[in-house]
Design a protein around this motif. Structure first.
Motif, short mmCIF file in Angstrom:
data_model
loop_
_atom_site.label_atom_id
_atom_site.label_comp_id
_atom_site.label_asym_id
_atom_site.label_seq_id
_atom_site.Cartn_x
_atom_site.Cartn_y
_atom_site.Cartn_z
N GLN A 24 0.81 -1.22 0.00
CA GLN A 24 0.00 0.00 0.00
C GLN A 24 0.85 1.27 0.00
OE1 GLN A 24 -2.74 0.25 3.28
NE2 GLN A 24 -3.76 2.06 2.46
N ALA A 25 1.92 1.29 0.77
CA ALA A 25 2.78 2.47 0.81
C ALA A 25 3.45 2.70 -0.54
CB ALA A 25 3.83 2.33 1.91
N ALA A 26 4.02 1.65 -1.13
CA ALA A 26 4.69 1.77 -2.42
C ALA A 26 3.72 2.18 -3.52
CB ALA A 26 5.37 0.45 -2.78
N ARG A 27 2.50 1.67 -3.46
CA ARG A 27 1.50 2.04 -4.46
C ARG A 27 1.16 3.52 -4.35
NH1 ARG A 27 -4.21 -0.75 -6.13
NH2 ARG A 27 -5.12 1.12 -6.97
N ASN A 28 1.01 4.04 -3.13
CA ASN A 28 0.74 5.47 -2.94
C ASN A 28 1.87 6.31 -3.51
OD1 ASN A 28 -1.68 6.56 -1.21
ND2 ASN A 28 -1.20 4.53 -0.43
N VAL A 29 3.11 5.91 -3.24
CA VAL A 29 4.26 6.66 -3.74
C VAL A 29 4.32 6.59 -5.27
CG1 VAL A 29 6.79 6.80 -3.72
CG2 VAL A 29 5.53 6.47 -1.57
N ALA A 30 4.00 5.45 -5.84
CA ALA A 30 3.96 5.32 -7.31
C ALA A 30 2.91 6.24 -7.90
CB ALA A 30 3.71 3.87 -7.71
N CYS A 31 1.76 6.33 -7.25
CA CYS A 31 0.71 7.24 -7.74
C CYS A 31 1.13 8.70 -7.60
CB CYS A 31 -0.60 6.98 -7.00
SG CYS A 31 -1.36 5.41 -7.46
N MET A 32 1.86 9.01 -6.53
CA MET A 32 2.38 10.37 -6.39
C MET A 32 3.35 10.69 -7.53
SD MET A 32 3.10 10.62 -2.30
CE MET A 32 3.66 12.33 -2.40
N ALA A 33 4.22 9.75 -7.86
CA ALA A 33 5.17 9.95 -8.97
C ALA A 33 4.41 10.15 -10.28
CB ALA A 33 6.13 8.76 -9.06
N HIS A 34 3.33 9.40 -10.45
CA HIS A 34 2.50 9.51 -11.66
C HIS A 34 1.87 10.91 -11.75
CE1 HIS A 34 -0.14 8.08 -14.85
NE2 HIS A 34 -1.17 8.54 -14.18
N VAL A 35 1.33 11.40 -10.64
CA VAL A 35 0.73 12.74 -10.60
C VAL A 35 1.79 13.80 -10.87
CG1 VAL A 35 -0.35 14.45 -9.06
CG2 VAL A 35 -1.19 12.09 -9.09
N LEU A 36 2.95 13.64 -10.25
CA LEU A 36 4.04 14.59 -10.44
C LEU A 36 4.50 14.61 -11.90
CD1 LEU A 36 5.86 16.60 -8.95
CD2 LEU A 36 7.43 14.71 -8.52
N ALA A 37 4.66 13.44 -12.50
CA ALA A 37 5.07 13.37 -13.91
C ALA A 37 4.04 14.01 -14.82
CB ALA A 37 5.31 11.92 -14.31
#
Length: 152
Positions: A102-115
């Motif tokens: 769950q933590a890694a998925r949230n961070v991946a989604c943050m990276a997606h939003v940032l990109a």
């Protein structure tokens, strides 16, 4: 509880705390984060839905007519995702993205939003993923995984 905390942080900023709501920023609870795990084609067996974040703090808007259309403003200086765990663990696995929790998925989604925003990490003054939970001694009997799953 999380909404009360975020409201208090926005009304009475405490510069001593690691996490806060900056001047000009806002917060929203129960946010669906855009996801890099969405279906790439019909019947994609690896696809996941948007990620449910307990809260997001920062300089963002939602695309009109969407709940998952979070997008960072061009002037974004803060982007923080918050998970609140009163007496539960983070999910240790993600259904179809088995290398993620769950933590890694949230961070991946943050990276997606940032990109998607076109902003570089260096341009964001406060970028973070926080898990808010009772102190360890109060949840130790629950066999908690929060420290293990949030270790960088």
């Amino acid at each position: 509880m999380l909404r009360l905390l975020l409201d208090a942080l926005s009304e009475h900023p405490d510069r001593e705390l690691t996490m806060g709501v900056r001047d000009g920023s806002s917060w929203s609870s129960e946010v669906l984060l855009p996801s890099p795990f969405l279906a790439r084609f019909r019947g994609d067996t690896l696809a996941e839905k948007e990620t449910h974040a307990d809260a997001v703090i920062g300089d963002f808007d939602f695309r009109p007519g969407t709940r998952a259309g979070l997008q960072l403003r061009r002037s974004c200086k803060q982007f923080v995702v918050v998970e609140a765990k009163m007496s539960s663990n983070l999910s240790a696995g993600v259904k179809n993205a088995t290398d993620y929790d769950q933590a890694a998925r949230n961070v991946a989604c943050m990276a997606h939003v940032l990109a998607a925003s076109g902003r570089r990490v260096e341009e964001i003054e406060e970028l973070g993923f926080y898990v808010i939970a009772p102190e360890f001694a109060l949840r130790a009997a629950l066999d908690t995984n929060l420290e293990r799953l949030t270790t960088p």
